[in-house]
Design a protein around this motif. Structure first.
Motif: not given
Length: 505
Positions: A457-474, A402-410, A371-373
């Motif tokens: 902008q669209t790519g950045g929005g997709v990244i933000i969506l991915g971060c939010g979904l990761t936190i929810i699933f986590c 940094t964020g996604p690499f840490i998350s995937l590794n954990i 979540v922090g990553s």
């Protein structure tokens, strides 16, 4: 799965002077707390009877043998694997797209088709690897994708590019899940995050190495022998990858129960099997499960789909990776400097990943580390799309990397910790989660178009969506682990039978 895999454990990372192996040393206590309860000295002795070379060994001998070995060739192979996956990103800057007369849509289609082939081969290949010999299979897989890479410079049209990318994905698909499965068969629960972080360095380092290699080749070899610089880039990388594959035939082990000689003596091999047996409470990896039995078990387990959703979301948040050179290019530096400044964000990401992975191992906690990553990655995406300030945008790239690499590794050690046996089920879970995550590559490339430079902008929005979904699933996975733990505790109260098995959160 255990809150504490081995009581009074001591870990140390030590490399031999020749750099071939790493060692994890763990004290051999009289009792071992594992995922199924507490084993007495008598129970440990009974387990050791399965291994003739350990049955009558002295405590000093057992202590000397009680270490997990793994070869650094894994990191080298993964470096080439990821480099092969992202090489077209820098080739694009060097003119590959223009030279092959491809539109943005055709280019993105080629990126997406890689993951079509990637998904097709993963599940059946990883199930076969689980019952086979990765020492042979993984280098052969590497030779296959290297051969396709060497052929790619001959491509002259968009359709040839798309076909090559599909074939590269098809041949690469079995590799990463196979390596994750192999690693989880050699390390116990309290070792996996940091050790996987070490071999997963191939992922991170390849991105840094790609930029440095591009600066050397793509800026100096154009028109040499009548070839474009991007053609030299792909050709040389494929040749090096073939050389590394041949090293793998000699330097890789199989699973602890079927590995041969090489770096492992018979005593060390039996100790590796014994460590895994103790860690799983006396259940070996092959005690149950045929080729497809484990697959169907994985499909029925809610953990499979929770981790698949989490993996999918992390890869969405990491969707910038295939376009990172293009994003860096928007900072306005010359071509050589653009290649060079790609490296620092990934170098920082590597060391931060090792630090956070060490913390996850030490505390046997995964959720909040992820979540922090991902929150850090989310901040990076917001900065990228909200400002044109060059220092701020470059700082955002450190957070993005940094964020996604840490998350995937954990996340990967987390999934193999809660579903450890049988090996075929674990193999299927790893492959299913990786397949589901790869689906994101079918659509995410279309969100990073040159028409949206420099903000994307669209790519950045997709990244933000991915971060939010990761936190929810986590958080959902953590809740389910706690729910399962409460069920164990309730059953323990009703039956009076002590069971120390706990799902790691």
């Amino acid at each position: 799965m255990a809150d504490e895999t081995i009581k009074k454990s001591r870990e140390s990372l030590d490399k031999k002077p020749n750099g071939h192996t790493e060692h994890v040393e763990i004290e051999a206590p009289s009792k071992v707390t594992h995922s199924r309860g507490e084993l007495s000295e008598e129970e440990l002795l009974n387990l050791r009877q399965r291994y003739p070379l350990l049955a009558n060994a002295s405590p000093e001998k057992l202590d000397a043998l009680n270490k997990a070995r793994f070869l650094t060739v894994i990191t080298l192979m993964l470096l080439m694997n990821y480099l092969d996956r992202i090489n077209v990103s820098n080739a694009r800057i060097a003119g590959m797209q223009e030279d092959m007369h491809m539109s943005d849509v055709e280019w993105s289609a080629g990126i997406s088709l890689f993951y079509v082939g990637y998904i097709i081969s993963q599940v059946p290949a990883n199930v076969i690897i689980a019952k086979g010999r990765p020492r042979i299979i993984l280098p052969c897989v590497m030779l296959a994708w290297s051969a396709v890479t060497i052929c790619m410079p001959a491509a002259k049209s968009p359709w040839a590019f798309m076909l090559c990318r599909f074939l590269v994905g098809l041949t690469e698909g079995p590799f990463l899940p196979g390596v994750a499965l192999l690693s989880s068969s050699w390390y116990v629960k309290s070792e996996t995050s940091l050790r996987m972080g070490i071999w997963h360095a191939g992922n991170i380092v390849s991105n840094a190495f790609s930029g440095l290699l591009s600066a050397a080749i793509l800026t100096n070899m154009d028109n040499l022998a009548g070839m474009h610089s991007w053609q030299w880039f792909l050709l040389l990388e494929g040749i090096v990858s073939i050389l590394v594959a041949f090293v793998g035939f000699w330097a890789l082990p199989n699973f602890p129960d079927n590995t041969g000689g090489g770096y492992f003596t018979d005593e060390e091999t039996q100790m590796a099997q014994y460590r895994q047996l103790v860690d799983a409470g006396g259940i070996s990896e092959d005690d149950e499960g045929d080729y497809w039995g484990g697959f169907f078990q994985a499909c029925k387990d809610p953990f499979t789909w929770l981790f698949a959703g989490m993996h999918f979301a992390i890869i969405i948040a990491q969707s910038f990776k295939d376009f990172f050179p293009s994003i860096v290019n928007t900072l306005g530096f010359n071509k050589t400097l653009t290649y060079l400044i790609q490296a620092p964000p990934y170098i920082v990401a590597y060391f931060v990943t090792l630090l956070v992975s060490w913390s996850a191992d030490r505390h046997l906690e995964h959720c909040w580390h992820i979540v922090g990553s991902m929150l850090a990655c989310l901040v990076g995406a917001v900065i990228m799309i909200s400002t044109l300030n060059v220092p701020a945008r470059y700082f955002s790239m450190f957070l993005l990397c940094t964020g996604p690499f840490i998350s995937l590794n954990i996340q990967i050690p987390w999934e193999v910790s809660v579903v450890p046996r049988p090996r075929t089920k674990r193999a299927a879970l790893i492959a299913i989660a990786n397949c589901v995550s790869s689906v994101s590559h079918w659509f995410s490339p279309y969100f990073f178009l040159t028409s949206q430079e420099p903000r994307y902008q669209t790519g950045g929005g997709v990244i933000i969506l991915g971060c939010g979904l990761t936190i929810i699933f986590c958080v959902a996975t953590r809740w389910y682990c706690q729910k399962k733990n409460k069920e164990i505790e309730k059953e323990q109260e009703q039956t009076g039978v002590v069971n120390n098995w706990r799902y790691v959160t």
